[in-house]
Design a protein around this motif. Structure first.
Motif, mmCIF file in Angstrom:
data_model
loop_
_atom_site.group_PDB
_atom_site.id
_atom_site.type_symbol
_atom_site.label_atom_id
_atom_site.label_comp_id
_atom_site.label_asym_id
_atom_site.label_seq_id
_atom_site.Cartn_x
_atom_site.Cartn_y
_atom_site.Cartn_z
ATOM 1 N N ARG A 84 0.819 -1.214 0.000
ATOM 2 C CA ARG A 84 0.000 0.000 0.000
ATOM 3 C C ARG A 84 0.851 1.262 0.000
ATOM 4 N NH1 ARG A 84 -2.378 -4.131 2.450
ATOM 5 N NH2 ARG A 84 -4.671 -4.301 2.462
ATOM 6 N N ASP A 86 2.406 3.240 -2.189
ATOM 7 C CA ASP A 86 2.130 4.373 -3.075
ATOM 8 C C ASP A 86 0.913 5.163 -2.607
ATOM 9 O OD1 ASP A 86 4.285 3.612 -4.595
ATOM 10 O OD2 ASP A 86 3.096 2.632 -6.163
ATOM 11 N N GLU A 87 -0.142 4.452 -2.243
ATOM 12 C CA GLU A 87 -1.335 5.132 -1.763
ATOM 13 C C GLU A 87 -1.069 5.796 -0.413
ATOM 14 O OE1 GLU A 87 -5.336 6.460 -1.358
ATOM 15 O OE2 GLU A 87 -3.997 6.012 -3.034
ATOM 16 N N ARG A 90 0.783 9.082 -0.933
ATOM 17 C CA ARG A 90 -0.092 10.067 -1.564
ATOM 18 C C ARG A 90 -1.034 10.676 -0.533
ATOM 19 N NH1 ARG A 90 -4.934 10.907 -3.581
ATOM 20 N NH2 ARG A 90 -5.713 8.911 -2.799
ATOM 21 N N ARG A 91 -1.586 9.831 0.329
ATOM 22 C CA ARG A 91 -2.493 10.363 1.356
ATOM 23 C C ARG A 91 -1.761 11.284 2.320
ATOM 24 N NH1 ARG A 91 -6.780 5.602 3.254
ATOM 25 N NH2 ARG A 91 -7.352 4.903 1.154
ATOM 26 N N SER A 94 -0.807 14.635 0.631
ATOM 27 C CA SER A 94 -2.001 15.450 0.407
ATOM 28 C C SER A 94 -2.459 16.110 1.698
ATOM 29 C CB SER A 94 -3.128 14.581 -0.155
ATOM 30 O OG SER A 94 -2.794 14.050 -1.429
ATOM 31 N N ASP A 187 -4.296 8.117 6.331
ATOM 32 C CA ASP A 187 -3.227 7.113 6.244
ATOM 33 C C ASP A 187 -3.370 6.071 7.351
ATOM 34 O OD1 ASP A 187 -2.487 9.739 7.507
ATOM 35 O OD2 ASP A 187 -0.927 8.515 8.403
ATOM 36 N N LEU A 190 -5.610 3.264 6.257
ATOM 37 C CA LEU A 190 -4.920 2.374 5.325
ATOM 38 C C LEU A 190 -4.030 1.402 6.102
ATOM 39 C CD1 LEU A 190 -4.835 2.093 2.213
ATOM 40 C CD2 LEU A 190 -2.752 3.478 2.249
#
Length: 482
Positions: A84, A86-87, A90-91, A94, A187, A190
């Motif tokens: 996970r 990459d996601e 990104r979170r 952001s 995050d 996740l």
């Protein structure tokens, strides 16, 4: 697409929260909503602590597992996090404005690295040893897990700092309730999905995003055995006071105002990348950064020019763009705080050589220009208080003894660095600085070495074998061999 979570991950399950309020995650660069999660309340903390308590206390619970078996779970969790990555970055970028290149290296790399490192220590480190006694007989010295841990995590490096605590705690056999910061919550969910996929036993990890008041409730909860906190010194003092009254172990990694000592033989032109990492990384929102630049008086103007050029030459913009070096502050409130310090610096007579305002080309987001102050006295507010933004103060010194006095004339002692053409000379200077960590011609905490501060920068150490020991307590079993 806006992410919306309606349940909390507590005790190995996704459960309905006891409250109805939510935390809305907002982009630091666009000021647009990114998603929402439930706002935890005291009853959610009660459930999480109860689940952690049960997982720790039950006869065949996590604390009783063989270290190698715990290590296997940790490695599965590392794999699930990597899947996970990459996601995750990104979170994080952001939400808090961290440039994604930095997030990929630290937020994307540190969690699984720490899990695997402490899984290895769990397999290797002895939990018992026999010592011959001086009075006859022997003593069996046991290292036991401390129990249920309350881990309170900040927004600036949310996943890396989560695993500064979670990885050694899991390796020791502790169970953990994590309270993430409201500024970075997406995050965390996740991570909870990764924990579920990895088969982390119920109650070993629970996550309750909440505000300061609920965090204080967690710190003082009767079911908690230890507190691990990273955040401001002011909050750390309150937590230390609460833990002191309860005689509860606590690890505190707090603020910093670290010194960058430039010796007279240093050639800074060859170290621009390293200087950026020690002074501006993560938009200056890093506790250990060197924000006090100590320059020899004979080379003062040259040092000012180097740091001014560094600040004026960085790329400011969207944190999700790979070319961005400086992103926004985490929130409008935090930007106001940083700007108030810039105003104080000007009012006290310091000279702005670059920056001092907001980037003109960005009309959205909580941006502050990288700012360098010259003609700073170490007694100025901007040289004594933690700003937690891209603001540097350049201070002149007469000789090395004077530089060390200035470096040590601070309430803080977390990081620092010495810059020189002679590393051995630099090491001798570094040994005289009253700080928990310091680098020579670079600075970056390493997972194998203890990290933490002195004075107002905290109590205890994280990382390294010492970080594992912080989640263990000692028991002596006296054996009569007569």
């Amino acid at each position: 697409m806006s992410l919306r979570y309606e349940k909390l991950y507590i005790g190995g399950q996704w459960v309905r929260p006891h409250g109805s309020d939510v935390i809305t995650a907002v982009s630091a660069s666009t000021e647009q909503e990114l998603g929402s999660v439930p706002l935890g309340v005291e009853a959610d903390i009660d459930d999480a602590v109860t689940a952690a308590r049960n997982a720790f206390d039950e006869p065949r619970g996590w604390a009783t597992w063989e270290p190698a078996k715990r290590a296997e779970v940790m490695e599965r969790l590392a794999d699930a996090i990597d899947a996970r990555k990459d996601e995750m970055v990104r979170r994080i970028s952001s939400q808090n404005g961290m440039p994604i290149v930095i997030a990929e290296q630290l937020e994307g790399g540190f969690p699984s690295m720490l899990l695997r490192y402490y899984a290895g220590l769990a397999r290797q480190a002895a939990t018992e040893e026999e010592r011959p006694g001086l009075l006859g007989g022997t003593t069996l010295v046991r290292r036991r897990p401390v129990g249920v841990v309350a881990a309170i995590v900040p927004w600036n490096f949310p996943q890396a700092l989560t695993f500064f605590k979670v990885a050694p705690a899991m390796a020791a056999g502790c169970t953990v309730v994590v309270k993430p910061s409201p500024e970075t919550v997406l995050d965390t969910f996740l991570l909870a999905e990764a924990a579920e996929e990895a088969g982390v036993p119920a109650g070993v990890l629970s996550f309750v995003p909440a505000g300061r008041e609920v965090g204080a409730y967690l710190v003082s909860h009767p079911g908690v055995d230890k507190v691990a906190f990273t955040g401001s010194t002011a909050a750390g003092r309150s937590i230390a006071e609460a833990c002191g009254k309860l005689l509860r172990p606590v690890t505190l990694e707090l603020g910093g105002k670290s010194a960058v000592i430039v010796l007279d033989d240093a050639d800074l032109s060859t170290s621009i990348e390293q200087l950026f990492a020690t002074s501006f990384i993560n938009n200056g929102q890093t506790c250990y950064l060197g924000s006090r630049i100590l320059a020899p008086r004979a080379k003062y103007d040259q040092v000012v020019d180097v740091f001014s050029g560094l600040a004026s030459g960085v790329a400011i913009g969207d944190p999700l763009e790979p070319t961005t070096q400086i992103g926004p502050m985490v929130s409008a409130r935090h930007r106001e705080r940083v700007e108030s310090y810039i105003a104080k610096g000007k009012a006290e007579g310091a000279r702005v050589t670059v920056g001092g305002g907001r980037p003109e080309h960005l009309d959205r987001g909580w941006y502050v220009q990288p700012t360098v102050f010259a003609d700073v006295d170490n007694n100025f507010t901007i040289a004594q208080e933690e700003i937690f933004g891209p603001v540097l103060s350049v201070i002149a010194y007469d000789d090395v003894d004077h530089a060390i006095r200035i470096a040590n004339d601070s309430d803080y002692g977390l990081g620092g660095s010495v810059w020189t053409a002679d590393p051995e000379r630099g090491a001798e200077v570094a040994k005289r600085v009253h700080t928990g960590t310091i680098g020579i011609n670079a600075y970056l905490p390493d997972p194998t070495a203890p990290f933490g501060g002195v004075k107002a920068s905290g109590l205890g150490r994280e990382l390294g074998p010492e970080g594992l020991a912080a989640y263990q307590q000692l028991q002596s079993v006296y054996l009569d061999r007569s």
